[in-house]
Design a protein around this motif. Structure first.
Motif: not given
Length: 132
Positions: A105-111
């Protein structure tokens, strides 16, 4: 009713003279024809997960009295996995999955944030260089 003489009064061998949880006794006749008191130990609870996590019994662990737990080997107190003698396998699996999903979820937010920044401020063309 025949009781074979075991209903006679006997003395407790320890100091406490009341019928408490820790003072359970069995009257036994010795070969010398005396009546003696044998103390029984308390029943040991199964090792289990904490109550707020369901209190499920843990597999692979023996029932050990707390005083004996100090002298017993480490392999008797836990199983070989993370959170070995504390959490059951399904709780550990749930924690691993939850941690993985949080990281995803953190990676998706960053992207998504990077995409939004690129859309708002398009990259400007470099200024034409002047030749001398």
């Amino acid at each position: 009713m025949v009781t074979r003489g075991l209903d006679k009064r006997v003395h407790y061998r320890r100091n406490k003279a009341w019928r408490t949880k820790s003072n359970k006794v069995k009257v036994v006749r010795t070969p010398g024809n005396r009546l003696l008191v044998q103390y029984s130990k308390k029943k040991v609870a199964l090792p289990s997960t904490p109550k707020y996590l369901g209190g499920k019994p843990l597999q692979g662990l023996k029932r050990i009295r707390p005083a004996r737990k100090a002298t017993v080997s480490a392999s008797a107190k836990k199983v070989s996995r993370p959170y070995g003698g504390v959490l059951s396998f399904d709780l550990v699996r749930e924690r691993i999955i939850r941690a993985f999903l949080i990281e995803e979820q953190k990676i998706v937010k960053r992207v998504l944030k990077m995409k939004k920044v690129k859309e708002v401020a398009p990259v400007s063309e470099p200024a034409a260089e002047t030749k001398q």
